[in-house]
Design a protein around this motif. Sequence first.
Motif, PDB file in Angstrom:
ATOM      1  N   ASN A 101       0.817  -1.208   0.000  1.00 59.28           N
ATOM      2  CA  ASN A 101       0.000   0.000   0.000  1.00 59.28           C
ATOM      3  C   ASN A 101       0.853   1.261   0.000  1.00 59.28           C
ATOM      4  N   SER A 102       2.062   1.143   0.560  1.00 54.38           N
ATOM      5  CA  SER A 102       2.983   2.269   0.636  1.00 54.38           C
ATOM      6  C   SER A 102       4.367   1.727   0.957  1.00 54.38           C
ATOM      7  N   VAL A 103       5.388   2.579   0.800  1.00 57.43           N
ATOM      8  CA  VAL A 103       6.764   2.167   1.114  1.00 57.43           C
ATOM      9  C   VAL A 103       7.494   3.307   1.814  1.00 57.43           C
ATOM     10  N   SER A 104       8.549   2.938   2.540  1.00 57.53           N
ATOM     11  CA  SER A 104       9.471   3.915   3.115  1.00 57.53           C
ATOM     12  C   SER A 104      10.807   3.782   2.397  1.00 57.53           C
ATOM     13  N   LEU A 105      11.531   4.884   2.266  1.00 58.65           N
ATOM     14  CA  LEU A 105      12.803   4.907   1.549  1.00 58.65           C
ATOM     15  C   LEU A 105      13.958   5.229   2.490  1.00 58.65           C
ATOM     16  N   HIS A 106      15.106   4.660   2.164  1.00 61.07           N
ATOM     17  CA  HIS A 106      16.366   4.979   2.850  1.00 61.07           C
ATOM     18  C   HIS A 106      17.381   5.364   1.778  1.00 61.07           C
ATOM     19  N   VAL A 107      18.057   6.495   1.955  1.00 63.74           N
ATOM     20  CA  VAL A 107      19.053   6.940   0.986  1.00 63.74           C
ATOM     21  C   VAL A 107      20.301   6.071   1.125  1.00 63.74           C
ATOM     22  N   SER A 108      20.639   5.381   0.059  1.00 62.32           N
ATOM     23  CA  SER A 108      21.743   4.428   0.086  1.00 62.32           C
ATOM     24  C   SER A 108      23.097   5.128   0.060  1.00 62.32           C
ATOM     25  N   THR A 109      24.088   4.477   0.647  1.00 61.23           N
ATOM     26  CA  THR A 109      25.465   4.968   0.577  1.00 61.23           C
ATOM     27  C   THR A 109      26.147   4.497  -0.704  1.00 61.23           C
ATOM     28  N   LEU A 110      25.519   3.575  -1.442  1.00 61.02           N
ATOM     29  CA  LEU A 110      26.098   3.078  -2.686  1.00 61.02           C
ATOM     30  C   LEU A 110      25.849   4.077  -3.814  1.00 61.02           C
ATOM     31  N   CYS A 111      26.819   4.255  -4.660  1.00 61.30           N
ATOM     32  CA  CYS A 111      26.700   5.165  -5.800  1.00 61.30           C
ATOM     33  C   CYS A 111      26.214   4.407  -7.035  1.00 61.30           C
ATOM     34  N   ARG A 112      25.344   5.059  -7.821  1.00 59.89           N
ATOM     35  CA  ARG A 112      24.900   4.492  -9.101  1.00 59.89           C
ATOM     36  C   ARG A 112      25.522   5.330 -10.217  1.00 59.89           C
ATOM     37  N   PRO A 113      26.641   4.887 -10.768  1.00 57.43           N
ATOM     38  CA  PRO A 113      27.357   5.692 -11.774  1.00 57.43           C
ATOM     39  C   PRO A 113      26.501   5.955 -13.010  1.00 57.43           C
ATOM     40  N   SER A 114      26.318   7.200 -13.347  1.00 59.10           N
ATOM     41  CA  SER A 114      25.402   7.550 -14.422  1.00 59.10           C
ATOM     42  C   SER A 114      25.898   7.122 -15.796  1.00 59.10           C
ATOM     43  N   LYS A 146      19.150  -3.953 -17.442  1.00 59.74           N
ATOM     44  CA  LYS A 146      18.881  -4.847 -16.325  1.00 59.74           C
ATOM     45  C   LYS A 146      19.860  -6.008 -16.415  1.00 59.74           C
ATOM     46  N   SER A 147      21.042  -5.786 -15.868  1.00 62.22           N
ATOM     47  CA  SER A 147      22.104  -6.784 -15.913  1.00 62.22           C
ATOM     48  C   SER A 147      21.833  -7.910 -14.926  1.00 62.22           C
ATOM     49  N   LEU A 148      22.264  -9.133 -15.272  1.00 63.76           N
ATOM     50  CA  LEU A 148      22.183 -10.241 -14.322  1.00 63.76           C
ATOM     51  C   LEU A 148      23.019  -9.967 -13.078  1.00 63.76           C
ATOM     52  N   SER A 149      24.026  -9.117 -13.214  1.00 64.47           N
ATOM     53  CA  SER A 149      24.841  -8.728 -12.063  1.00 64.47           C
ATOM     54  C   SER A 149      24.142  -7.579 -11.346  1.00 64.47           C
ATOM     55  N   TYR A 150      23.271  -7.908 -10.416  1.00 64.87           N
ATOM     56  CA  TYR A 150      22.433  -6.929  -9.726  1.00 64.87           C
ATOM     57  C   TYR A 150      22.937  -6.668  -8.307  1.00 64.87           C
ATOM     58  N   MET A 151      24.239  -6.872  -8.094  1.00 65.84           N
ATOM     59  CA  MET A 151      24.775  -6.822  -6.744  1.00 65.84           C
ATOM     60  C   MET A 151      24.573  -5.473  -6.072  1.00 65.84           C
ATOM     61  N   ASP A 152      24.808  -4.366  -6.794  1.00 69.01           N
ATOM     62  CA  ASP A 152      24.622  -3.048  -6.177  1.00 69.01           C
ATOM     63  C   ASP A 152      23.186  -2.861  -5.711  1.00 69.01           C
ATOM     64  N   ASN A 153      22.238  -3.285  -6.522  1.00 66.44           N
ATOM     65  CA  ASN A 153      20.824  -3.159  -6.158  1.00 66.44           C
ATOM     66  C   ASN A 153      20.503  -4.016  -4.933  1.00 66.44           C
ATOM     67  N   ILE A 154      21.067  -5.222  -4.907  1.00 69.79           N
ATOM     68  CA  ILE A 154      20.845  -6.126  -3.778  1.00 69.79           C
ATOM     69  C   ILE A 154      21.391  -5.524  -2.488  1.00 69.79           C
ATOM     70  N   LEU A 155      22.615  -4.997  -2.553  1.00 70.40           N
ATOM     71  CA  LEU A 155      23.237  -4.437  -1.367  1.00 70.40           C
ATOM     72  C   LEU A 155      22.546  -3.154  -0.911  1.00 70.40           C
ATOM     73  N   ALA A 156      22.072  -2.366  -1.885  1.00 74.68           N
ATOM     74  CA  ALA A 156      21.336  -1.152  -1.527  1.00 74.68           C
ATOM     75  C   ALA A 156      20.037  -1.507  -0.803  1.00 74.68           C
ATOM     76  N   ARG A 157      19.320  -2.505  -1.300  1.00 72.47           N
ATOM     77  CA  ARG A 157      18.086  -2.948  -0.637  1.00 72.47           C
ATOM     78  C   ARG A 157      18.402  -3.506   0.757  1.00 72.47           C
ATOM     79  N   LYS A 158      19.462  -4.285   0.870  1.00 72.52           N
ATOM     80  CA  LYS A 158      19.862  -4.841   2.166  1.00 72.52           C
ATOM     81  C   LYS A 158      20.135  -3.719   3.171  1.00 72.52           C
ATOM     82  N   GLU A 159      20.846  -2.708   2.710  1.00 69.65           N
ATOM     83  CA  GLU A 159      21.163  -1.567   3.559  1.00 69.65           C
ATOM     84  C   GLU A 159      19.882  -0.867   4.018  1.00 69.65           C
ATOM     85  N   ALA A 160      18.923  -0.712   3.101  1.00 68.04           N
ATOM     86  CA  ALA A 160      17.664  -0.062   3.438  1.00 68.04           C
ATOM     87  C   ALA A 160      16.884  -0.853   4.482  1.00 68.04           C
ATOM     88  N   VAL A 161      16.800  -2.162   4.280  1.00 73.69           N
ATOM     89  CA  VAL A 161      16.068  -3.015   5.217  1.00 73.69           C
ATOM     90  C   VAL A 161      16.716  -2.964   6.607  1.00 73.69           C
TER      91      VAL A 161
END
Length: 278
Positions: A129-142, A150-165
Amino acid sequence: MIWLNGSFEDTSKISSSDRGFLLGDGVFETLYATGKTDVAVVFFNQHWQRLTRALNLVEIDIPYAANDILAACQHLIKHMLFENNNDQSQSFVLRLSVSRGNGGRGLSISPDAKPNWLLTAAPCPPPPNSVSLHVSTLCRPSKNLTSRIKSLSYMDNILARKEAVQAGADEALLLNEKGHVSCAAAANIFVFENNRWVTPLISDGALDGIVRGEILNMNKLDGVPIIEESLTLAQVQEADHLFICNSLTGAVPVIEINGVPKEKSPAMQAISEIHKSG
């Protein structure tokens, strides 16, 4: 049941030398589908176009046509419907993964590598119904290619989500090397400021999201213009309303960012189920 390289099977038989498994060398798409009479794979053409663009960029062969993959998607969903007493109210998530295939050891790409195409289906959980956000310390190089596909290597996204949780939030918000907002770990973001809806530029590292594109195509939301523009973290934190979106959840309001509460926008009702309308 799965679909692997053109055949339906009960289990996958990916080689231990597959580069997708060993190196994350490949791309994927996640699609939303419904169990309606004709089995609707929502925004299929847009997903196919994005997938083929990514495959061309990384130079992985495309031996199938769009209709081949669509037919495989529909077959898998019909199989799942049969197993679930033909409950057509059920929605599904389809995952199409394409790896470069077997290539031996090391980083160098073998000219003989033959891609592996794997399609799976599973019931789709209801969107939050809704979500909360946490600003990640990981950088997403533009400028990185992996920020545009959508690369199979999704490690940065995984670690960013882990950090948020771990910070007590539902989802991560990623910034690029300039401090501009890019996207969430698994979604795009829109903010309401100065009587307009704004979403980050693709050139700032935002993924070219399917639902993001559909919302931009609307031009206006509740009479308010929708635009692409660089966003600072301060703009996002000070915005009146925010929402994130992807192909599985549609648009979901953000009610907190780094502990600061946010109000849901009344415009959410108009777009909350846009992911089901393709």
